[in-house]
Design an enzyme around this catalytic site. Structure first.
Site, short mmCIF file in Angstrom:
data_model
loop_
_atom_site.label_atom_id
_atom_site.label_comp_id
_atom_site.label_asym_id
_atom_site.label_seq_id
_atom_site.Cartn_x
_atom_site.Cartn_y
_atom_site.Cartn_z
N CYS A 29 4.63 1.36 11.27
CA CYS A 29 5.68 1.97 10.44
C CYS A 29 6.45 3.06 11.18
O CYS A 29 7.52 3.48 10.76
CB CYS A 29 5.09 2.54 9.16
SG CYS A 29 4.53 1.25 8.07
N ALA B 251 0.84 -1.21 0.00
CA ALA B 251 0.00 0.00 0.00
C ALA B 251 0.87 1.25 0.00
O ALA B 251 0.48 2.28 -0.55
CB ALA B 251 -0.93 -0.01 1.20
N ASN C 231 -5.52 4.33 11.03
CA ASN C 231 -4.85 3.12 11.48
C ASN C 231 -4.51 3.11 12.96
O ASN C 231 -4.21 2.06 13.53
CB ASN C 231 -3.58 2.87 10.64
CG ASN C 231 -2.70 4.09 10.58
OD1 ASN C 231 -3.16 5.19 10.31
ND2 ASN C 231 -1.43 3.92 10.83
C1 LIG Z 1 -3.77 3.39 6.54
C2 LIG Z 1 -2.56 2.69 6.01
N1 LIG Z 1 -2.07 3.04 4.82
C3 LIG Z 1 -0.99 2.45 4.29
C4 LIG Z 1 -0.33 1.44 4.97
C5 LIG Z 1 0.88 0.81 4.34
O1 LIG Z 1 0.63 -0.53 4.03
P1 LIG Z 1 1.76 -1.49 3.47
O2 LIG Z 1 2.35 -2.16 4.66
O3 LIG Z 1 1.07 -2.47 2.58
O4 LIG Z 1 2.74 -0.65 2.75
C6 LIG Z 1 -0.79 1.05 6.23
C7 LIG Z 1 -0.08 0.02 7.00
O5 LIG Z 1 -0.17 -0.06 8.19
C8 LIG Z 1 -1.94 1.68 6.76
O6 LIG Z 1 -2.44 1.34 7.95
#
Ligand SMILES: Cc1ncc(COP(=O)(O)O)c(C=O)c1O
Length: 376
Positions: free
Chosen positions: A321, A69, A150
């Site tokens: 992250c 994502a 998140n």
């Molecule tokens: C709202 C949101 N967007 C983007 C991401 C990024 O996802 P990915 O781990 O697939 O890069 C996350 C991951 O926690 C998320 O919670």
């Protein structure tokens, strides 16, 4: 260990794992090869794309496969901004986005001269339409907003915001739908671009999609071959892309049942935590039931996280992250909840796999840690 960190990532569903294993063994061909082995792989990958499009009620060529994502978000921000800079250099987002949106926008701002307006959020964790109305300008080319936050589970009014943007500007609306997929109903007809990730819905890591309406043009971030409409060069990760369709279908099939079940767990957990001394819930009452954020006013996030880990519980403090940075939750601060709550926050994220027994054990552990800490 009792896993209560499903917003961070999920275990792979057995059916997905088995299909993936079969695909790895049998569909190893390069989907761009002109021989039968390659063609068979390409055929399945395109069938998967079509199935995903059908599940979302969109067109097949509106689905792009990406590796995560974060990558989809980078395409939606930088790929779009660079291709459309001649139309304007103003972008609107919110102050509580995932780092893959925020940092992409900061790069556009710092290095490429774009102007970014970050909408505030309020105590309910969401943005308010009035602020978007005020921020929208003639030179706004893009508005990006997350569906479900998140860290807190707060749900933004995407439909209303996108409708306003479409009615009163030429800007394109992107939604980061990662934490909403497989959890709450999603309509892609409201938006122009959307991001989803497989590993949040019991699928593979390194697997995601970007939905993009046909008329939207992006600048390729990876130059090279013709893959993904020439936007993302490199031999396709075909088995991963193929199994996305099954991952999505299973998640959507179980969505309603999972929601009902998890909502019960959330209500129970929320009530128990609310009744504990010095504990305060940070997630708004109408947040996604899959995420519950709270603060123990006496115990900081790191101490609580380690104490819970020692007792066998996996939870998070803020976005995974950002978990290695010492920064405090920018989301809770933006909600105006203050530094103590922001530095003492714990995020529990639930699943249809979570049992009542696990939640009861978690509450018991929380009470023990709380008691031990107070009597130290
Ligand atoms: C709202 C949101 N967007 C983007 C991401 C990024 O996802 P990915 O781990 O697939 O890069 C996350 C991951 O926690 C998320 O919670």
């Amino acid at each position: 260990m009792i896993y209560l960190d499903y917003a961070s990532t999920t275990p792979i569903r057995k059916e997905v794992r088995e299909t993936y294993q079969m695909l790895l063994e049998n569909y190893y061909g390069n989907s761009d090869s002109l021989h039968d082995v390659g063609r068979a792989t390409a055929k399945l990958m395109e069938q998967s794309r079509a199935a995903i499009a059908q599940l979302f009620h969109v067109q097949k060529d509106e689905i792009l496969f990406t590796s995560c994502a974060s990558e989809s978000n980078n395409y939606a921000m930088k790929g779009f901004a660079w291709k459309n800079a001649h139309r304007g250099k103003h972008i609107i987002s919110t102050c509580v986005e995932h780092s893959s949106i925020h940092n992409a926008l900061e790069q556009l701002k710092e290095t490429f001269g774009f102007e970014v307006t970050y909408l505030p959020v309020y105590a309910d964790g969401t943005i308010h339409l009035e602020d978007l109305k005020k921020a929208l300008r003639k030179d706004t080319i893009l508005v990006s907003m997350m569906l479900v936050n998140n860290e807190t589970g707060a749900i933004n009014p995407i439909k209303e915001c996108a409708a306003y943007v479409h009615a009163y500007s030429r800007a394109v609306f992107h939604m980061d739908g990662v934490q909403g997929l497989g959890k709450i109903p999603i309509s892609l007809h409201d938006v122009d671009m959307a991001t989803f990730s497989a590993h949040k819905i019991y699928g593979l890591k390194g697997s995601a999609i970007l939905y993009k309406k046909r008329n939207i043009e992006l600048l390729p971030l990876l130059s090279g071959g013709q893959q993904e409409q020439g936007l993302r060069a490199g031999t396709s990760n075909a088995p991963t892309n193929i199994v996305f369709a099954k991952t999505l279908r299973l998640a959507l099939e179980e969505q309603e049942k999972a929601y009902q079940y998890v909502q019960e767990l959330n209500i129970y957990l929320r009530r128990e935590i609310e009744n504990m001394e010095d504990m305060i819930i940070n997630s708004p009452a109408d947040a996604s039931c899959f995420i519950l954020n709270f603060s123990d006013l006496k115990i900081g996030s790191e101490v609580m996280l380690n104490a819970l880990n020692a007792k066998g519980f996996c939870v998070s403090a803020q976005s995974t992250c950002s978990s290695k940075s010492k920064a405090i939750s920018h989301v809770l601060l933006a909600m105006g909840l203050g530094e103590v709550r922001a530095t003492h926050a714990i995020r529990v994220s639930l699943s249809h796999m979570t049992t009542k027994d696990e939640v009861e054990k978690f509450i018991k552990a929380l009470k023990e840690i709380h008691h031990d800490y107070r009597t130290k």
